[in-house]
Design a protein around this motif. Sequence first.
Motif, short mmCIF file in Angstrom:
data_model
loop_
_atom_site.label_atom_id
_atom_site.label_comp_id
_atom_site.label_asym_id
_atom_site.label_seq_id
_atom_site.Cartn_x
_atom_site.Cartn_y
_atom_site.Cartn_z
N TYR A 34 0.80 -1.23 0.00
CA TYR A 34 0.00 0.00 0.00
C TYR A 34 0.84 1.28 0.00
CZ TYR A 34 -2.78 3.88 1.58
OH TYR A 34 -3.33 5.12 1.68
N ARG A 76 -8.24 0.99 -2.00
CA ARG A 76 -7.25 0.37 -2.90
C ARG A 76 -7.17 -1.14 -2.69
NH1 ARG A 76 -3.72 3.67 -5.70
NH2 ARG A 76 -3.75 5.85 -5.09
N ALA A 97 5.94 3.36 -6.87
CA ALA A 97 4.53 3.53 -7.27
C ALA A 97 4.38 3.27 -8.77
CB ALA A 97 4.05 4.92 -6.91
N GLU A 133 -7.99 -2.85 -6.11
CA GLU A 133 -6.81 -3.35 -6.84
C GLU A 133 -6.38 -4.75 -6.39
OE1 GLU A 133 -3.64 -0.48 -7.57
OE2 GLU A 133 -5.01 1.09 -6.91
N ARG A 156 2.70 1.81 -3.19
CA ARG A 156 1.77 1.95 -4.32
C ARG A 156 1.08 3.31 -4.30
NH1 ARG A 156 -0.52 3.15 -7.95
NH2 ARG A 156 -2.32 2.29 -9.01
N ALA A 157 0.70 3.75 -3.10
CA ALA A 157 -0.19 4.92 -3.00
C ALA A 157 0.57 6.23 -2.96
CB ALA A 157 -1.08 4.78 -1.77
N ASP A 161 -8.56 5.31 2.19
CA ASP A 161 -7.82 5.12 0.95
C ASP A 161 -7.26 3.69 0.88
OD1 ASP A 161 -6.61 6.13 -1.51
OD2 ASP A 161 -4.71 5.86 -0.46
N PHE A 162 -6.71 3.24 1.99
CA PHE A 162 -6.16 1.88 2.04
C PHE A 162 -7.28 0.87 1.73
CE2 PHE A 162 -2.74 -0.67 4.65
CZ PHE A 162 -2.73 -1.67 3.68
#
Length: 547
Positions: A339, A360, A423, A364, A342-343, A356-357
């Motif tokens: 996470y 995603r 990312a 995803e 990636r974020a 948000d976590f």
Amino acid sequence: MAATGEEQQGTKAFYVSTPIYYVNDAPHLGHAYTTVAGDVLTRWHRQRGEKVWYLTGTDEHGQKIMRTAEAHGVTPQEWCDKLVEEAWKPLWEHLEIANDDFIRTTEKRHTDRVQEFVQDLYDKGEIYRGGYEGPYCVGCEEYKTPGELLDGEGEYAGLKLCPIHKTPVEMLKEENYFFKLSEYGPKLLEFYEANPGFVQPESARNEVLSFVRQGLNDLSISRSTFDWGVRVPWDDNHVIYVWIDALLNYATAVGYGADEQKFAGTWPADVHLVGKDILRFHAVIWPAMLMANGLPLPGKVFANGWLMVGGEKMSKSNLTGIKPQDLTDHFGVDAYRWYFLRAIQYGQDGSFSWEDFTHRYTSELANDFGNLASRVGAMTVKYFDGDLPAAPAAGPAEQVIVDGLAHATAEADRRIGDELDFAGGIAAVFDFIKKVNLYLTEQEPWKVAKAAIPGAADAAGSPEAQARLATILYTAAEALRAVAVLLHPVMPATSQQLWTSLGAEPALGPLADQRIAEAAEWGRLPAGARVTKGAILFPRLEDPKTD
Ligand code: ME8
């Protein structure tokens, strides 16, 4: 601890370090952020087939640790031992950090060499005795310049505050030993000029350049007002400044002055990962110290940005209360590792939120990646009894996947392995996953199956439909084989589950041995591999805690 490949003995290792963290408290999300990034980077290079050395550790001297221990009624050594064994090492194990060594600055292998290094500088005339008075932040273990201090308010009204810790600085006046840092400004600027990639990202490089261009002051490298540190070898009344002691860990841990062979095979570091709070120590003081002692300089200092929760920097002096384990309990270790990289663009500030976590994770990981893996497993079991078929009818739709994989592999390799753009590299792999999902949606293997399986819809299965069905499932499974390889550095356990469920190991060997360069070689997973449904890679999330 990870083993290094035997085949590359004799070559220099790709050497990556994290900061050595202060052990006045347990690790938090910010520490884990840098450490996970280093782990992904080193695992990536291992899968490139390189010899790798990944170092982390703890910074245990100085006033900050001493005061914390005093406040808890134990000796500093007892405090450090407890924290290292009960908090730091267990978290790195929990997060699957494959460091090759863990250095503690209270170890004799470190302290002896620190004394030798500083004695060398003294003998070379790089150190002199002098006086200094100025505002000092114990949180940073650093003298501040008056111009950078903030005016206190409320309980701190009338006081000057450290801009990072937002706590009052102390006026310190000392007779100390000084390192002639001021003489290194021009040499450093020349070095930055000749090595434009030395400080990254660009914003960090600019900050360092403008700082050095303003002119450097000599650096006080000893303290005489407390004794929790490494003794100055020629003056028993002083201990070595904790930052000089700490920076040297990168050399002492790889055999400086003790194991010439190991040192030659590791030094210098290729990448020092740091947060931007400690950029100047690594990009200014550290190379100057090495220049003064005639040692080769590191390849790169890469500064990550601030991790924030709701706009507040996460740190020990500004705790937000979310522990890494709170997140891994909920999302799992692999999703956690994935996470943050990636974020948030590595090198820039970024905010974390549960929302948000969660978003995603669901879209995803569970929907895109997890569903793809489970669909392919389930259909191969259903239509082929788990025997992976060959792909006799590959055409243009399959070529799109083959090309997509080549692109994703090259992108991920460049971005993660060379540029530390985690990312971007992870996004390249997940874009590929989306392509494979789209391929399945368009090819509709469940419809093809109706015509392919005898008795399912028509009386006899058509050979053309059988060939198509086999081709579609082989293509998706082979794509997943490559995804497992490319995501292994980021999500080791999940990728292993996938590797196992694809039945890849008997033919291709252990996942950790798979090379990035071969990931895009189409057709590695052999027909006949035993595919199983496997466990759900990313289970549905429980309702988050509401407290
Ligand atoms: O500075 N966001 O140790 P430290 C991102 N002992 N990264 C963060 C972070 C945040 N909110 N908070 C911490 C020290 N970090 C010295 C280092 S090295 C020779 C000595 C990470 O425990 C980031 O890497 O304060 C930062 O530089 C480091 O933890 C500071 O850890």
